[in-house]
Design a protein around this motif. Structure first.
Motif, PDB file in Angstrom:
ATOM      1  N   LYS A  78      37.647  37.734  38.762  1.00 38.48           N
ATOM      2  CA  LYS A  78      38.212  38.474  37.648  1.00 38.48           C
ATOM      3  C   LYS A  78      39.578  39.010  38.044  1.00 38.48           C
ATOM      4  N   ILE A  79      40.556  38.709  37.195  1.00 42.45           N
ATOM      5  CA  ILE A  79      41.904  39.211  37.401  1.00 42.45           C
ATOM      6  C   ILE A  79      42.185  40.216  36.298  1.00 42.45           C
ATOM      7  N   SER A  80      42.408  41.440  36.670  1.00 48.33           N
ATOM      8  CA  SER A  80      42.695  42.504  35.703  1.00 48.33           C
ATOM      9  C   SER A  80      44.198  42.729  35.603  1.00 48.33           C
ATOM     10  N   ASP A  81      44.634  43.220  34.428  1.00 47.01           N
ATOM     11  CA  ASP A  81      46.056  43.527  34.242  1.00 47.01           C
ATOM     12  C   ASP A  81      46.924  42.348  34.693  1.00 47.01           C
ATOM     13  N   SER A  82      46.657  41.184  34.123  1.00 51.55           N
ATOM     14  CA  SER A  82      47.325  39.951  34.556  1.00 51.55           C
ATOM     15  C   SER A  82      48.841  40.089  34.517  1.00 51.55           C
ATOM     16  N   GLN A  83      49.464  39.517  35.536  1.00 51.77           N
ATOM     17  CA  GLN A  83      50.917  39.542  35.643  1.00 51.77           C
ATOM     18  C   GLN A  83      51.463  38.115  35.669  1.00 51.77           C
ATOM     19  N   LEU A  84      52.740  37.983  35.326  1.00 51.75           N
ATOM     20  CA  LEU A  84      53.343  36.644  35.272  1.00 51.75           C
ATOM     21  C   LEU A  84      53.217  35.940  36.625  1.00 51.75           C
ATOM     22  N   GLY A  85      53.276  36.702  37.691  1.00 51.13           N
ATOM     23  CA  GLY A  85      53.169  36.120  39.023  1.00 51.13           C
ATOM     24  C   GLY A  85      51.787  35.618  39.372  1.00 51.13           C
ATOM     25  N   ASP A  86      50.812  35.885  38.516  1.00 53.45           N
ATOM     26  CA  ASP A  86      49.461  35.383  38.768  1.00 53.45           C
ATOM     27  C   ASP A  86      49.317  33.925  38.338  1.00 53.45           C
ATOM     28  N   ALA A  87      50.286  33.408  37.630  1.00 57.40           N
ATOM     29  CA  ALA A  87      50.222  32.023  37.177  1.00 57.40           C
ATOM     30  C   ALA A  87      50.221  31.081  38.383  1.00 57.40           C
ATOM     31  N   ALA A  88      49.203  30.283  38.472  1.00 57.52           N
ATOM     32  CA  ALA A  88      49.043  29.388  39.622  1.00 57.52           C
ATOM     33  C   ALA A  88      47.782  28.571  39.427  1.00 57.52           C
ATOM     34  N   MET A  89      47.533  27.677  40.386  1.00 59.05           N
ATOM     35  CA  MET A  89      46.247  27.000  40.461  1.00 59.05           C
ATOM     36  C   MET A  89      45.359  27.841  41.369  1.00 59.05           C
ATOM     37  N   TYR A  90      44.128  28.066  40.927  1.00 62.32           N
ATOM     38  CA  TYR A  90      43.183  28.852  41.710  1.00 62.32           C
ATOM     39  C   TYR A  90      42.038  27.951  42.168  1.00 62.32           C
ATOM     40  N   PHE A  91      41.778  28.027  43.459  1.00 64.36           N
ATOM     41  CA  PHE A  91      40.710  27.221  44.044  1.00 64.36           C
ATOM     42  C   PHE A  91      39.615  28.120  44.593  1.00 64.36           C
ATOM     43  N   CYS A  92      38.402  27.762  44.276  1.00 65.87           N
ATOM     44  CA  CYS A  92      37.229  28.380  44.878  1.00 65.87           C
ATOM     45  C   CYS A  92      36.850  27.549  46.097  1.00 65.87           C
ATOM     46  N   ALA A  93      36.458  28.193  47.177  1.00 66.75           N
ATOM     47  CA  ALA A  93      36.140  27.461  48.406  1.00 66.75           C
ATOM     48  C   ALA A  93      34.919  28.056  49.085  1.00 66.75           C
ATOM     49  N   TYR A  94      34.189  27.180  49.731  1.00 71.95           N
ATOM     50  CA  TYR A  94      32.966  27.536  50.465  1.00 71.95           C
ATOM     51  C   TYR A  94      33.170  27.188  51.916  1.00 71.95           C
ATOM     52  N   ARG A  95      32.682  28.076  52.804  1.00 71.82           N
ATOM     53  CA  ARG A  95      32.737  27.768  54.235  1.00 71.82           C
ATOM     54  C   ARG A  95      31.404  28.051  54.871  1.00 71.82           C
ATOM     55  N   SER A  96      30.907  27.057  55.582  1.00 67.19           N
ATOM     56  CA  SER A  96      29.643  27.210  56.291  1.00 67.19           C
ATOM     57  C   SER A  96      29.866  27.982  57.587  1.00 67.19           C
ATOM     58  N   PRO A  97      28.893  28.785  57.994  1.00 66.90           N
ATOM     59  CA  PRO A  97      29.031  29.481  59.272  1.00 66.90           C
ATOM     60  C   PRO A  97      28.706  28.608  60.476  1.00 66.90           C
ATOM     61  N   ARG A  98      28.192  27.407  60.233  1.00 64.77           N
ATOM     62  CA  ARG A  98      27.775  26.562  61.336  1.00 64.77           C
ATOM     63  C   ARG A  98      28.981  25.910  61.987  1.00 64.77           C
ATOM     64  N   SER A  99      29.099  26.096  63.282  1.00 62.04           N
ATOM     65  CA  SER A  99      30.286  25.629  63.991  1.00 62.04           C
ATOM     66  C   SER A  99      30.348  24.113  64.082  1.00 62.04           C
ATOM     67  N   ASN A 100      29.231  23.430  63.955  1.00 59.38           N
ATOM     68  CA  ASN A 100      29.287  21.973  64.107  1.00 59.38           C
ATOM     69  C   ASN A 100      30.004  21.303  62.949  1.00 59.38           C
ATOM     70  N   THR A 101      30.238  22.061  61.883  1.00 57.95           N
ATOM     71  CA  THR A 101      31.027  21.498  60.780  1.00 57.95           C
ATOM     72  C   THR A 101      32.507  21.789  60.968  1.00 57.95           C
ATOM     73  N   GLY A 102      32.840  22.493  62.052  1.00 54.88           N
ATOM     74  CA  GLY A 102      34.228  22.821  62.283  1.00 54.88           C
ATOM     75  C   GLY A 102      34.727  23.914  61.367  1.00 54.88           C
ATOM     76  N   ASN A 103      33.826  24.545  60.689  1.00 50.76           N
ATOM     77  CA  ASN A 103      34.218  25.614  59.769  1.00 50.76           C
ATOM     78  C   ASN A 103      35.161  25.120  58.677  1.00 50.76           C
ATOM     79  N   GLN A 104      35.025  23.874  58.309  1.00 48.27           N
ATOM     80  CA  GLN A 104      35.887  23.361  57.255  1.00 48.27           C
ATOM     81  C   GLN A 104      35.563  24.041  55.935  1.00 48.27           C
ATOM     82  N   PHE A 105      36.536  24.036  55.059  1.00 50.38           N
ATOM     83  CA  PHE A 105      36.351  24.557  53.709  1.00 50.38           C
ATOM     84  C   PHE A 105      35.980  23.408  52.770  1.00 50.38           C
TER      85      PHE A 105
END
Lengths: 117, 114
Positions: A78-105
């Motif tokens: 949630k973005i409140s009080d939106s500003q012109l500078g908020d215009a962008a592409m927004y990505f959601c990302a997941y990261r596993s805690p398991r080190s064998n995956t290299g902590n990739q996103f």
């Protein structure tokens, strides 16, 4: 492999209004990290906010907050009080805690946010 | 301090040419990642280094892709015999520790194969 889904390719919001970007994910892990990144037209990804799955309290960073629903595997921004500078592409990302995956996103496909003056 | 830098920012290659993309991570960062971002898509993982060791290269799409980080700092992603499907933005990211949850991204290199 984990999958992250952003079902809104494009969103728009009037300046000073509030907008919510959706994200769902699929995982069998109980502990993990979730992120929202912002990518302006210059293409440098900037961290907006992060959430640790073991924390029940929703993360907040100034005008940005999340609604983390672990059982539903949902992580909206949630973005409140939106500003012109908020215009962008927004990505959601997941990261596993398991080190064998290299902590990739694992990233979603993104939501393009337009802020209307 | 300086952030992650990448060079060149833009690269045009003719099909069949070899290209080399450079990433300068934040000084002292142990982990380094390469991602490929196709137009209109999210970044996809290519490979991961912890210091000079390449611990995961499961995301490299073919044996034409090769990455190295010989001294544990600067990294180079090399693509041999480029194909049109290699056209994408290549992002580099680094993090301070192997288990650190935050990655810092560079501006990317936009590769166009004609």
């Amino acid at each position: 492999a984990q999958t992250v889904t952003q079902s809104q390719p494009e969103m728009s919001v009037q300046e000073a209004e509030t907008v919510t970007l959706s994200c769902t994910y699929d995982t069998s892990e109980s502990d993990y990290y979730l992120f929202w990144y912002k990518q302006p037209p210059s293409r440098q990804m900037i961290l907006v906010i992060r959430q640790e799955a073991y924390k029940q309290q929703n993360a907040t960073e100034n005008r940005f907050s999340v609604n983390f629903q672990k059982a539903a595997k949902s992580f909206s921004l949630k973005i409140s009080d939106s500003q012109l500078g908020d215009a962008a592409m927004y990505f959601c990302a997941y990261r596993s805690p398991r080190s064998n995956t290299g902590n990739q996103f694992y990233f979603g496909t993104g939501t393009s946010l337009t802020v209307i003056p | 301090g300086a952030g992650v830098s990448q060079s060149p920012r833009y690269k045009v290659a003719k099909r069949g040419q070899d290209v080399a993309l450079r990433c300068d991570p934040i000084s002292g960062h142990v982990s380094l990642f390469w991602y490929q971002q196709a137009l209109g898509q999210g970044p996809e993982f290519l490979t991961y280094f912890q210091n000079e060791a390449q611990l995961d290269k499961s995301g490299l799409p073919s044996d034409r892709f090769f990455a190295e980080r010989p001294e544990g700092s600067v990294s180079t992603l090399k693509i041999q015999r480029t194909q049109q499907e290699d056209s994408a933005v290549y992002l580099c990211a680094s993090s301070l520790l192997a288990g650190a949850y935050e990655q810092y991204f560079g501006p990317g290199t936009r590769l166009t194969v004609t």
